[in-house]
Design an enzyme around this catalytic site. Structure first.
Site, PDB file in Angstrom:
ATOM      1  N   ASP A   1      -7.548  12.183   9.104  1.00  0.00           N
ATOM      2  CA  ASP A   1      -7.618  11.533   7.797  1.00  0.00           C
ATOM      3  C   ASP A   1      -8.284  10.161   7.899  1.00  0.00           C
ATOM      4  O   ASP A   1      -7.779   9.170   7.395  1.00  0.00           O
ATOM      5  CB  ASP A   1      -6.210  11.421   7.197  1.00  0.00           C
ATOM      6  CG  ASP A   1      -6.257  11.207   5.681  1.00  0.00           C
ATOM      7  OD1 ASP A   1      -7.336  11.411   5.086  1.00  0.00           O
ATOM      8  OD2 ASP A   1      -5.224  10.836   5.104  1.00  0.00           O
TER       9      ASP A   1
ATOM     10  N   LYS B   1       6.395   0.671   7.171  1.00  0.00           N
ATOM     11  CA  LYS B   1       6.089   1.933   6.491  1.00  0.00           C
ATOM     12  C   LYS B   1       7.368   2.740   6.364  1.00  0.00           C
ATOM     13  O   LYS B   1       7.972   3.122   7.355  1.00  0.00           O
ATOM     14  CB  LYS B   1       5.031   2.696   7.289  1.00  0.00           C
ATOM     15  CG  LYS B   1       4.627   3.985   6.621  1.00  0.00           C
ATOM     16  CD  LYS B   1       3.522   4.689   7.390  1.00  0.00           C
ATOM     17  CE  LYS B   1       2.158   4.136   7.050  1.00  0.00           C
ATOM     18  NZ  LYS B   1       1.080   4.905   7.659  1.00  0.00           N
TER      19      LYS B   1
ATOM     20  N   GLY C   1       4.252   7.622   2.665  1.00  0.00           N
ATOM     21  CA  GLY C   1       5.237   6.748   2.040  1.00  0.00           C
ATOM     22  C   GLY C   1       4.699   5.355   1.811  1.00  0.00           C
ATOM     23  O   GLY C   1       3.598   5.023   2.254  1.00  0.00           O
ATOM     24  N   PRO C   2       5.485   4.512   1.101  1.00  0.00           N
ATOM     25  CA  PRO C   2       5.017   3.173   0.776  1.00  0.00           C
ATOM     26  C   PRO C   2       5.008   2.247   1.998  1.00  0.00           C
ATOM     27  O   PRO C   2       5.753   2.459   2.946  1.00  0.00           O
ATOM     28  CB  PRO C   2       6.040   2.674  -0.246  1.00  0.00           C
ATOM     29  CG  PRO C   2       7.261   3.473   0.029  1.00  0.00           C
ATOM     30  CD  PRO C   2       6.817   4.791   0.554  1.00  0.00           C
ATOM     31  N   VAL C   3       4.153   1.245   1.928  1.00  0.00           N
ATOM     32  CA  VAL C   3       4.057   0.273   3.007  1.00  0.00           C
ATOM     33  C   VAL C   3       4.356  -1.114   2.448  1.00  0.00           C
ATOM     34  O   VAL C   3       3.832  -1.475   1.394  1.00  0.00           O
ATOM     35  CB  VAL C   3       2.638   0.276   3.613  1.00  0.00           C
ATOM     36  CG1 VAL C   3       2.583  -0.648   4.818  1.00  0.00           C
ATOM     37  CG2 VAL C   3       2.224   1.679   4.003  1.00  0.00           C
TER      38      VAL C   3
ATOM     39  N   GLY D   1       0.720   4.715   2.075  1.00  0.00           N
ATOM     40  CA  GLY D   1       0.053   5.553   3.077  1.00  0.00           C
ATOM     41  C   GLY D   1       0.319   7.005   2.803  1.00  0.00           C
ATOM     42  O   GLY D   1       0.970   7.355   1.821  1.00  0.00           O
ATOM     43  N   GLY D   2      -0.175   7.847   3.674  1.00  0.00           N
ATOM     44  CA  GLY D   2      -0.066   9.285   3.500  1.00  0.00           C
ATOM     45  C   GLY D   2       1.373   9.750   3.355  1.00  0.00           C
ATOM     46  O   GLY D   2       1.641  10.733   2.685  1.00  0.00           O
TER      47      GLY D   2
ATOM     48  N   GLY E   1       0.823  -1.191   0.000  1.00  0.00           N
ATOM     49  CA  GLY E   1       0.000   0.000   0.000  1.00  0.00           C
ATOM     50  C   GLY E   1       0.855   1.236   0.000  1.00  0.00           C
ATOM     51  O   GLY E   1       2.086   1.163  -0.004  1.00  0.00           O
TER      52      GLY E   1
END
Ligand SMILES: *[C@@H]1O[C@H](CO)[C@@H](O)[C@H](O)[C@H]1NC(C)=O
Ligand SMILES: *[C@@H]1O[C@H](CO)[C@@H](O)[C@H](O)[C@H]1NC(C)=O
Ligand SMILES: *[C@@H]1O[C@H](CO)[C@@H](O)[C@H](O)[C@H]1NC(C)=O
Ligand SMILES: *[C@@H]1O[C@H](CO)[C@@H](O)[C@H](O)[C@H]1NC(C)=O
Ligand SMILES: *[C@@H]1O[C@H](CO)[C@@H](O)[C@H](O)[C@H]1NC(C)=O
Ligand SMILES: *[C@@H]1O[C@H](CO)[C@@H](O)[C@H](O)[C@H]1NC(C)=O
Ligand SMILES: *[C@@H]1O[C@H](CO)[C@@H](O)[C@H](O)[C@H]1NC(C)=O
Ligand SMILES: *[C@@H]1O[C@H](CO)[C@@H](O)[C@H](O)[C@H]1NC(C)=O
Ligand SMILES: *[C@@H]1O[C@H](CO)[C@@H](O)[C@H](O)[C@H]1NC(C)=O
Ligand SMILES: *[C@@H]1O[C@H](CO)[C@@H](O)[C@H](O)[C@H]1NC(C)=O
Length: 800
Positions: free
Chosen positions: A619, A522, A506-508, A503-504, A501
């Site tokens: 968020d 993350k 950076g990549p997870v 996230g707000g 995924g």
């Protein structure tokens, strides 16, 4: 108590089987598969076999909910097969016999009954009479209510006979499927005439969790509080102390169950609606209910501990790494000199009754006097808050196991002794605090947008003041630090295959640590521009937030430019993968959706109210709700950046337009989520053939036409509870009201969702209730999972 009429005696069955009756008469018996049913078909008694077991037991359960077993006779002595019978023995005692006619359980009434009759009442009480005893007199010779298992039913007493010492307690099952007595016991602790309930583990009374003392109205912290559906009744006489609860609403059934983990739950079902039991309130409900968590002279608030004013941590080093067990000591020792006085702490669960005195008829002023005059008295409080309050409770020595409680609701004030110089200092400090808060408030109103950091500053400063004397300048992170190399190898060098995924910030990635533990990794974008201090602050903030409906932070990694956070890995990804997917959404039955809604609400309640650092998420959205293997909802993405964050479709008008966020802008996002969960449609990108409103507008239009149910996802129609769905829609609409003040607080939202007899306000038009013209139609947006929007997009929004 149920009234028994003579007519019942006439239908005593003469032939063995006693099905569909509530009476067991002499010469009759019950074997496996046969049952007694109470006259209004509420309770059923018979033999049962727990799941996953070959043993059988005699028990009582709700007829409409057979898994809710409220009483078990032969807990200690299971039948190894299904060949038991319940019958009377030769002297009229109820007995359960096994295949070989051995007695595995008996009612042990010590007399001879001429014509014994056992009856299952609509209260769930199984009683024994002798037919020859005058029937107008409700004298049972034996009753199951006197031999509680793990559950308290309405009208059933927990009691302590002060003369004989006989005590009726709740004892847990050994496991979910094993009714034999387990590890935990709920018992009354009566000290000096003060009563509180304690959950005690094992036979050693060293570990316990306790409710507050009976304060005339309720046991503070117990799930049975002075509000519907269950009303507490406490009786204290010279010979007996007893506690029970009553339910006034006929359709509502409540039980207080001490589950096998030692958690006391108030379970409620509205029978005219469904057969699903909801756990309304639980004890222990959060870390602050863990006995003595904060050590001596400290108060538990959310997940943190604070020294009582006038005290400081006994060992500051441990305290700063969030190990509170050593507690707090006085900054200035008391010496009983002139000028000593008390400082009040409001809304607190009073300390444990270790060394206490109770004077039942003393007033508050007399109490203060009495405590002041005795140099070893460290604190006092009113014991019975009814009316203007009466009764003096005094503590000597350390104050243990206090917690902050929600304001207002029948909670007490504790007055803690302070030296003269400390009192002066406190008064001075309180003045300074007010000034400080004012400065901070005005700077917020002044439009500071970098509130993520400012907010931290506020709580940080506040904490400095509250910890009485201790100046915390540096805080160490009490969180495992991982090597970058270990994380690289866990994620196969951050390979794309492992990416799960974005996230707000950076990549997870999915990571598989060497220990075999799965984690979500993350990796913060380097562009997030966070300095080391800022990152540490954030991590510390997030690490402190612990709740079962929040994704837990497991560790972090700081190496060179790298900033990495390790979270619990969630098997089922996020909510958006389910609700917005035609196939997967079918896996989410209404009941599951409802549980998810309640889970999100509980997580939010923790962020907004119960955690030490009141947190505004900013968020909340479907992709930030993660689901674990059992589809429990956990809120994620608490990490903050300096940018204004928020996601189109979930942002409240005042947030989207003016960047003003508050608890109520989170509520708005929660409302959007709620409606998305019910409808299976995104708010953003919603389209309808007959109008251009978004999902909220659509739901409101249907609601105002009395057709709310049509908002619900098609295909879910097989199994759901209509009023529950409608209620969720109504609460969703209340949460997305245009003006923040019209939106409920999360605590009210939860109560409204669970609805125990509350009348809900009527929602008005939701925020953003204007038809989009096609130029701005969100429907055209191809962006599937909306990412964080920055300020630029927001400015465009204003242009509408
Ligand atoms: C029960 O059985 C005994 C012996 O069979 C008999 O004498 C008695 O009358 C019976 N009692 C009832 C109430 O049927
Ligand atoms: C109960 O079921 C679980 C798996 O569902 C199994 O591991 C366990 O051995 C079973 N226990 C008994 C007593 O049968
Ligand atoms: C239940 O227990 C109470 C308190 O010990 C006692 O007074 C009462 O007689 C008992 N009732 C029955 C039916 O055993
Ligand atoms: C007390 O509560 C904590 C937290 O829920 C729990 O871990 C512990 O087992 C409980 N102890 C007892 C004796 O109930
Ligand atoms: C907390 O501090 C106590 C000593 O006050 C120590 O015994 C205990 O091990 C510490 N706990 C942790 C988790 O470090
Ligand atoms: C008691 O403590 C106060 C400060 O709190 C101090 O001024 C006073 O001298 C002390 N008295 C004695 C007898 O120690
Ligand atoms: C009641 O609580 C006090 C204080 O914790 C303890 O000393 C006492 O042993 C408890 N009594 C019982 C019966 O558990
Ligand atoms: C203070 O209270 C304690 C506990 O009740 C008592 O033992 C002591 O005698 C009292 N001291 C005075 C001076 O009254
Ligand atoms: C508990 O924490 C909350 C949130 O930080 C704060 O607003 C409140 O004042 C604290 N309560 C007490 C009694 O310290
Ligand atoms: C129980 O459900 C019925 C039917 O939906 C409803 O009319 C009633 O108000 C509910 N009762 C409570 C106390 O929630």
């Amino acid at each position: 108590m149920a009234k028994i009429t003579l007519s019942i005696f006439i239908i005593v069955p003469m032939t063995g089987l006693s099905l569909a009756t509530d009476i067991l008469g002499v010469n009759s018996s019950i074997s496996y598969g046969e049952t007694l049913v109470s006259s209004n078909l509420i309770f059923e008694l018979g033999f049962f076999t727990p799941h996953n077991s070959s043993m059988s037991y005699l028990g009582i359960w709700y007829k409409f909910s057979p898994n809710m077993i409220v009483w078990v006779a032969n807990r200690n002595n299971p039948l190894v097969d299904r060949d038991g019978i319940l019958t009377f023995n030769s002297v009229g005692n109820l007995v359960v016999l096994n295949q070989l006619n051995g007695v595995v359980w008996s009612s042990e009434w010590s007399g001879v009954l001429q014509n014994p009759i056992a009856q299952l009442l609509d209260t769930g009480n199984f009683v024994l009479w002798d037919n020859f005893v005058s029937s107008s007199d409700e004298t049972y010779l034996w009753q199951s209510f006197n031999y509680s298992s793990d559950m308290l039913l309405a009208g059933m007493k927990l009691m302590l006979n002060l003369k004989t010492g006989f005590e009726q307690r709740l004892t847990t099952w050994k496991s979910m499927d094993d009714p034999s007595p387990g590890d935990y016991v709920l018992e009354l602790n009566n000290t000096q005439g003060l009563s509180q309930y304690e959950v005690v583990q094992g036979h050693v009374n060293s570990k316990k969790n306790r409710t507050g003392q009976w304060n005339g109205v309720q046991f503070v912290g117990s799930p049975i509080v002075l509000s519907p559906p269950a009303v507490p009744v406490f009786v204290y006489t010279e010979s007996e102390i007893s506690f029970m609860f009553e339910v006034q609403e006929r359709q509502l059934f409540s039980v207080a169950k001490l589950n096998y983990l030692g958690v006391l739950q108030l379970l409620v079902v509205n029978r005219s609606r469904s057969a699903t039991w909801n756990a309304m309130i639980e004890f222990p409900s959060d870390p602050c209910d863990i006995y003595g968590r904060c050590g001596a002279n400290a108060i538990c608030n959310g997940s943190l501990c604070e020294c009582v004013i006038g005290f400081m941590p006994k060992s500051p080093d441990e305290w700063t790494v969030l190990n509170f067990s050593s507690g707090c000591k006085r900054t200035i020792p008391l010496n009983c000199s002139k000028g000593e006085g008390f400082w009040e702490i409001e809304n607190v669960k009073l300390p444990d009754q270790l060394e206490v005195m109770l004077y039942r008829s003393m007033s508050l002023d007399e109490c203060k006097d009495k405590c002041l005059k005795n140099c070893s008295c460290t604190a006092y409080a009113i014991s019975d808050i009814r009316g203007r309050g009466i009764g003096c409770l005094m503590w000597f020595g350390h104050l243990i196991d206090m917690r902050v409680l929600e304001e207002g609701n029948h909670v007490q004030t504790l007055y803690v002794r302070q030296s003269a110089s400390k009192l002066d200092a406190i008064r001075d400090r309180t003045r300074r605090k007010i000034i400080l808060v004012t400065i901070i408030l005005s700077s917020i109103i002044g439009g500071l947008l970098l509130v993520g950091t400012a907010l931290w500053g506020v709580t940080h400063k506040k904490r400095r003041i509250r910890t009485g004397g201790l100046e915390i300048t540096k805080e160490d992170i009490d969180l495992p630090l991982y090597d970058f190399a270990a994380i690289e190898s866990a994620t196969s060098n951050f390979s794309n295959d492992n990416m799960i995924g974005f996230g707000g910030i950076g990549p997870v990635y999915k990571g598989n640590l060497q220990t075999g533990q799965l984690v979500a990794v993350k990796r913060l974008s380097k562009s997030s521009g966070q300095g080391l201090e800022e990152f540490k602050n954030e991590v510390l903030l997030i690490a402190r937030l612990q709740h079962r409906n929040l994704v837990g932070l497991l560790g972090c990694c700081i190496e060179g430019e790298e900033r990495i956070l390790l979270y619990e890995y969630m098997d089922n990804k996020s909510l958006n993968y389910f609700i917005f997917d035609q196939e997967k959404s079918m896996l989410l039955t209404w009941q599951r959706r409802f549980d998810i809604v309640v889970g999100i609400a509980r997580g939010l309640l923790y962020l907004h109210r119960d955690s030490k650092l009141q947190v505004i998420h900013r968020d909340l959205k479907a992709s930030n709700i993660l689901l674990d293997g059992d589809l429990n909802a956990k809120i994620s993405d608490l990490a903050r950046t300096k940018r204004v964050i928020g996601t189109h479709g979930y942002m409240a008008p005042e947030y989207a337009m003016d960047g003003k966020f508050s608890l109520k802008s989170d509520i708005y996002s929660f409302g959007v989520l709620l409606l998305e969960i019910v409808s299976g449609k995104r708010n953003r990108g919603f389209s309808h053939p007959s109008h251009h409103h978004n999902l909220l507008g659509h739901a409101w239009l249907l609601w105002s036409k009395g057709r709310a149910l049509e908002t619900m996802e098609e295909g879910l129609h097989s199994s759901f509870d209509r009023t529950q769905v409608e209620r969720c829609i109504q609460v969703g609409l209340l949460c997305v009201q245009k003006f923040p003040e019209d939106r409920p607080a999360i605590s009210s939202a939860i109560y409204m969702i669970l609805n125990w007899g509350l009348v809900l306000p009527e929602p008005k038009e939701p925020g953003f209730f204007t038809e989009r013209n096609s130029k701005y139609s969100d429907g055209a947006s191809s962006k599937r999972d909306s990412h964080t929007q920055n300020l630029v997009t927001l400015t465009m929004l204003e242009g509408r």
